[in-house]
Structures are given as structure tokens and as C-alpha cells.
Design a protein around this motif. Structure first.
Motif, mmCIF file in Angstrom:
data_model
loop_
_atom_site.group_PDB
_atom_site.id
_atom_site.type_symbol
_atom_site.label_atom_id
_atom_site.label_comp_id
_atom_site.label_asym_id
_atom_site.label_seq_id
_atom_site.Cartn_x
_atom_site.Cartn_y
_atom_site.Cartn_z
ATOM 1 N N ALA A 167 -55.003 -15.029 -91.479
ATOM 2 C CA ALA A 167 -54.641 -16.101 -90.550
ATOM 3 C C ALA A 167 -55.800 -16.454 -89.633
ATOM 4 N N ARG A 168 -55.896 -17.740 -89.288
ATOM 5 C CA ARG A 168 -56.873 -18.231 -88.311
ATOM 6 C C ARG A 168 -56.115 -19.140 -87.354
ATOM 7 N N ILE A 169 -56.141 -18.777 -86.081
ATOM 8 C CA ILE A 169 -55.470 -19.550 -85.035
ATOM 9 C C ILE A 169 -56.540 -20.255 -84.218
ATOM 10 N N GLU A 170 -56.387 -21.561 -84.006
ATOM 11 C CA GLU A 170 -57.294 -22.313 -83.148
ATOM 12 C C GLU A 170 -56.483 -22.841 -81.977
ATOM 13 N N GLY A 171 -56.847 -22.406 -80.769
ATOM 14 C CA GLY A 171 -56.134 -22.807 -79.562
ATOM 15 C C GLY A 171 -55.836 -21.593 -78.707
ATOM 16 N N HIS A 172 -55.404 -21.853 -77.487
ATOM 17 C CA HIS A 172 -55.119 -20.776 -76.546
ATOM 18 C C HIS A 172 -53.754 -20.164 -76.834
ATOM 19 N N MET A 173 -53.680 -18.828 -76.700
ATOM 20 C CA MET A 173 -52.430 -18.112 -76.944
ATOM 21 C C MET A 173 -51.961 -17.432 -75.671
ATOM 22 N N HIS A 174 -50.666 -17.485 -75.405
ATOM 23 C CA HIS A 174 -50.038 -16.756 -74.312
ATOM 24 C C HIS A 174 -48.939 -15.905 -74.945
ATOM 25 N N PHE A 175 -48.858 -14.632 -74.525
ATOM 26 C CA PHE A 175 -47.870 -13.755 -75.143
ATOM 27 C C PHE A 175 -47.333 -12.749 -74.133
ATOM 28 N N ALA A 176 -46.226 -12.135 -74.495
ATOM 29 C CA ALA A 176 -45.646 -11.012 -73.754
ATOM 30 C C ALA A 176 -45.282 -9.950 -74.781
ATOM 31 N N GLY A 177 -45.201 -8.709 -74.340
ATOM 32 C CA GLY A 177 -44.871 -7.619 -75.255
ATOM 33 C C GLY A 177 -46.106 -7.149 -75.999
ATOM 34 N N GLY A 178 -45.938 -6.818 -77.261
ATOM 35 C CA GLY A 178 -47.042 -6.311 -78.064
ATOM 36 C C GLY A 178 -47.517 -7.339 -79.063
ATOM 37 N N LEU A 179 -48.824 -7.540 -79.121
ATOM 38 C CA LEU A 179 -49.432 -8.463 -80.077
ATOM 39 C C LEU A 179 -50.533 -7.723 -80.825
ATOM 40 N N ILE B 42 -53.587 -8.378 -83.637
ATOM 41 C CA ILE B 42 -54.373 -9.396 -84.313
ATOM 42 C C ILE B 42 -55.185 -8.718 -85.408
ATOM 43 N N ASP B 43 -54.962 -9.154 -86.647
ATOM 44 C CA ASP B 43 -55.743 -8.697 -87.786
ATOM 45 C C ASP B 43 -56.654 -9.814 -88.286
ATOM 46 N N GLY B 44 -56.349 -11.057 -87.948
ATOM 47 C CA GLY B 44 -57.108 -12.215 -88.405
ATOM 48 C C GLY B 44 -58.084 -12.700 -87.346
ATOM 49 N N GLU B 45 -58.182 -14.031 -87.205
ATOM 50 C CA GLU B 45 -59.150 -14.636 -86.288
ATOM 51 C C GLU B 45 -58.446 -15.575 -85.320
ATOM 52 N N VAL B 46 -58.867 -15.517 -84.051
ATOM 53 C CA VAL B 46 -58.371 -16.434 -83.024
ATOM 54 C C VAL B 46 -59.575 -17.102 -82.388
ATOM 55 N N VAL B 47 -59.579 -18.431 -82.399
ATOM 56 C CA VAL B 47 -60.620 -19.195 -81.723
ATOM 57 C C VAL B 47 -59.940 -19.851 -80.527
ATOM 58 N N GLY B 48 -60.082 -19.236 -79.365
ATOM 59 C CA GLY B 48 -59.415 -19.675 -78.145
ATOM 60 C C GLY B 48 -59.087 -18.464 -77.298
#
Length: 142
Positions: A21-33, A35-41
């Protein structure tokens, strides 16, 4: 004192960003996250909820990370703000400044930036970071 501890770690993973997976953009989360892929943001935990971010060995984040608890074994290109606990595992690489309250760093972890200890559970450093400006030494004529 009797309210929920917003800096408490969570031991369960609520969300997963998979290896392909590749996510482009800002992420907001709660709990447990995890990441094994890529986040640009930017990746930001909600302030009023317990949170833990796990970044696996093959994962990559390009952006600012703001979280209470971070376990890092992948790559982050950008500043890290770990308000409670930060674990830099042996295969991690950070390109950017690291702001932390409690730090565990394993042999092999790489940080290309400054490690800046926070004065408590807030977002201000205990002491100003050291700058890399060269000081001139002037000698007085005799």
C-alpha cells in the motif's frame, strides 16, 4: 488523576497499512496503527486518545510524525515528535530531528538529525537545540 491517560500505549493494532500500500496525504489516527507500506504525508495521533504507531522494517514515511508511542524499525524522512516513548530498533533510519521524552535506541539504528529531549510531556524542548554555526576566535594584538 482519575481521567484517562492520553499518553498510555495501546497494545492492540486497530489499523494496518499493508506492504504493497501507498498512502498520499495526511493521516490522523487513534489506537494502534501499524505501517508496513509507504505513507507520503504527515502521520498524527489524536491528542485525547491513547495511541501507538508501529513502523515495520520495510515501511517508509515521508512527512512529520506526531505520536505518544512510536516503535520504529523502518524509515522516516521528516521530524519525529514522540511525546511519551520512542523505540528506535536496529534497522531503522531517521532523516530529520527527533523530539522525545523517553528513548530506547538499539545498536544499528541510524539518526541523521538531532536527538532533542523534551522537558516533559509537552511539545517544547527542555533546552534549545545546538546549532552548527562555527564560532570565530579573534585574537587581540599584543
Amino acid at each position: 488523576m482519575f481521567g484517562k491517560d492520553k499518553h498510555k500505549a495501546t497494545n492492540r493494532i486497530d489499523s494496518l497499512i499493508g506492504l504493497e500500500a501507498r498512502i498520499e496525504g495526511h493521516m490522523h489516527f487513534a489506537g494502534g496503527l501499524r505501517i508496513d507500506g509507504e505513507v507520503v504525508g504527515d502521520v498524527t495521533a489524536m491528542d485525547d486518545k491513547p495511541s501507538t504507531l508501529v513502523v515495520s522494517e520495510k515501511a517508509r514515511i515521508r512527512g512529520t510524525v506526531r505520536v505518544a508511542h512510536l516503535v520504529l524499525n523502518g524509515t522516516i524522512e521528516g521530524p519525529i515528535h514522540a511525546t511519551h516513548y520512542l523505540e528506535l530498533q536496529s534497522k531503522c533510519k531517521v532523516v530529520g530531528d527527533v523530539y522525545y521524552n523517553s528513548l530506547e535506541m538499539h545498536p544499528g539504528a541510524v539518526v541523521a538529525g538531532q536527538l532533542i529531549h523534551m522537558g516533559g510531556l509537552d511539545s517544547k524542548p527542555a533546552t534549545p537545540p545546538v546549532t552548527k554555526k562555527a564560532a570565530k576566535l579573534e585574537t587581540a594584538p599584543e
